[in-house]
Design a protein around this motif. Sequence first.
Motif, PDB file in Angstrom:
ATOM      1  N   ASN A  46       5.161 -19.200  -7.581  1.00 13.67           N
ATOM      2  CA  ASN A  46       5.369 -20.594  -7.146  1.00 13.67           C
ATOM      3  C   ASN A  46       4.590 -20.935  -5.879  1.00 13.67           C
ATOM      4  N   GLY A  47       3.774 -19.989  -5.381  1.00 12.46           N
ATOM      5  CA  GLY A  47       2.964 -20.239  -4.200  1.00 12.46           C
ATOM      6  C   GLY A  47       3.589 -19.802  -2.896  1.00 12.46           C
ATOM      7  N   HIS A  48       4.861 -19.396  -2.931  1.00 14.57           N
ATOM      8  CA  HIS A  48       5.523 -18.954  -1.698  1.00 14.57           C
ATOM      9  C   HIS A  48       4.908 -17.652  -1.198  1.00 14.57           C
ATOM     10  N   VAL A  49       4.565 -17.625   0.096  1.00  7.39           N
ATOM     11  CA  VAL A  49       3.986 -16.430   0.704  1.00  7.39           C
ATOM     12  C   VAL A  49       5.120 -15.587   1.286  1.00  7.39           C
ATOM     13  N   GLY A  50       5.412 -14.472   0.628  1.00  4.03           N
ATOM     14  CA  GLY A  50       6.492 -13.599   1.100  1.00  4.03           C
ATOM     15  C   GLY A  50       6.079 -12.755   2.283  1.00  4.03           C
ATOM     16  N   VAL A  51       4.836 -12.259   2.251  1.00 10.24           N
ATOM     17  CA  VAL A  51       4.271 -11.475   3.351  1.00 10.24           C
ATOM     18  C   VAL A  51       2.841 -11.942   3.545  1.00 10.24           C
ATOM     19  N   ALA A  52       2.487 -12.256   4.794  1.00  7.81           N
ATOM     20  CA  ALA A  52       1.167 -12.811   5.087  1.00  7.81           C
ATOM     21  C   ALA A  52       0.327 -11.821   5.884  1.00  7.81           C
ATOM     22  N   ASP A  53      -0.610 -11.164   5.207  1.00  5.44           N
ATOM     23  CA  ASP A  53      -1.639 -10.350   5.871  1.00  5.44           C
ATOM     24  C   ASP A  53      -1.060  -9.382   6.895  1.00  5.44           C
ATOM     25  N   ALA A  54      -0.171  -8.513   6.453  1.00  4.64           N
ATOM     26  CA  ALA A  54       0.441  -7.517   7.343  1.00  4.64           C
ATOM     27  C   ALA A  54      -0.518  -6.349   7.540  1.00  4.64           C
ATOM     28  N   ILE A  64       1.424  -6.019  -5.219  1.00  5.03           N
ATOM     29  CA  ILE A  64       0.654  -6.422  -4.045  1.00  5.03           C
ATOM     30  C   ILE A  64      -0.337  -7.506  -4.454  1.00  5.03           C
ATOM     31  N   SER A  65      -0.298  -8.647  -3.765  1.00  2.00           N
ATOM     32  CA  SER A  65      -1.192  -9.764  -4.098  1.00  2.00           C
ATOM     33  C   SER A  65      -2.556  -9.623  -3.440  1.00  2.00           C
ATOM     34  N   GLY A  66      -2.617  -8.919  -2.330  1.00  2.00           N
ATOM     35  CA  GLY A  66      -3.893  -8.754  -1.635  1.00  2.00           C
ATOM     36  C   GLY A  66      -3.775  -7.713  -0.550  1.00  2.00           C
ATOM     37  N   GLY A  67      -4.919  -7.176  -0.124  1.00  2.00           N
ATOM     38  CA  GLY A  67      -4.928  -6.165   0.915  1.00  2.00           C
ATOM     39  C   GLY A  67      -4.834  -4.763   0.343  1.00  2.00           C
ATOM     40  N   LYS A 115       1.727 -10.751  -0.041  1.00  2.00           N
ATOM     41  CA  LYS A 115       2.527 -10.997  -1.239  1.00  2.00           C
ATOM     42  C   LYS A 115       2.685 -12.500  -1.428  1.00  2.00           C
ATOM     43  N   VAL A 116       2.165 -13.016  -2.569  1.00  2.00           N
ATOM     44  CA  VAL A 116       2.293 -14.432  -2.912  1.00  2.00           C
ATOM     45  C   VAL A 116       2.969 -14.514  -4.270  1.00  2.00           C
ATOM     46  N   TYR A 117       4.056 -15.267  -4.352  1.00  2.00           N
ATOM     47  CA  TYR A 117       4.805 -15.398  -5.599  1.00  2.00           C
ATOM     48  C   TYR A 117       4.180 -16.479  -6.491  1.00  2.00           C
TER      49      TYR A 117
END
Length: 358
Positions: free
Chosen positions: A15-23, A56-59, A11-13
């Motif tokens: 503004n670039g903040h990564v809320g969840v990184a590759d879980a 979801i931004s990715g995955g 999850k990437v917002y």
Amino acid sequence: MAQVRLDKLRKVYPNGHVGVADASFDIADGELLVLVGPSGCGKTTLLRMIAGLESISGGTLSIGDRVVNDVAPKDRDIAMVFQNYALYPHMTVAENLGFGLRLRGTPTSEVDRRVADAARMLELEQRLDSRPAALSGGQRQRVALGRALVRNPSVFLLDEPLSNLDAKLRLSMRVEIARIHRKLGATMVYVTHDQIEAMTLGQRIVVLNGGVIQQIDTPMNLYDKPANLFVAGFLGSPAMNLFRGTLRADGRLETPESTVALGELPPTSALANWLDKEVVVGVRPEDLQPSDHGSLSAQLEVIEPVGNEVFLNLRHGTTELVSRVAPRSLPLPGASMTFGFAPEKLHFFDAASGQRIG
């Protein structure tokens, strides 16, 4: 019920903040898995992604055999219990319990049966005609749980459901949730910032910090073998005692203030590679015990008796320590005491990266 699979979920917002990184992890069919970490660590964001309330931004996210990245929340066959009870104040308990089923066009006889089953399980049978204002906090939370139960979903999602309750109610509701899980064999994902809740409820625990998974394991494996300094400090109450210094071959830890005799070091090749280097050594409060022959001296500052155990708050130079002991006769605060520990109970970490050694 169903298995849930997360594959590099991200999850990437804007503004670039990564809320969840590759879980990435699997939640087994019928498992109660807990997401735990401090505020802002990404645990609620991750739960909301599973629920479909957060994009979801990715995955890839799968529930059962179906990828649900773009599936609407109402079509994911999940039920969610929130931190606030979110009950309709003008409806009775029975109406609140059955409202979601009626929206889906469930026959009245089936709604009544499921509501009666949930009320019996949650001991709400005598309150079915009451409105939320007439209920205690614990009863309201049980109604919120019951509203999810009647859905009979594939996955239950619980977002800090006990945080609004007082300490005694939290304890009883923890037991209630564990009992419900055992009866139903349901797949549950439970979010909390309370590490005691996590340890007592979870069959497995996912520890997060800064949106990154730190460790996934059973409660006791996390406690006995924390993967890094964050997990070591976060899980356990009181927290693990930590000493930072240079490790010597004869079992001494040279800190900026003193030398701590650690005893005979475990004969592991990993630890041998850290001789004459800076490490962090951890010892749990229950493993730091008063001893006339102990190798560590500390000043007793505060005594906290809590019934079946006593917490001794200590100071060794500028390092604050805690010892957990059985009730006993103790010197007055301000006294100097000596403590010992078994070398096999020590935890070693890389001072630079914070990762466990060995």
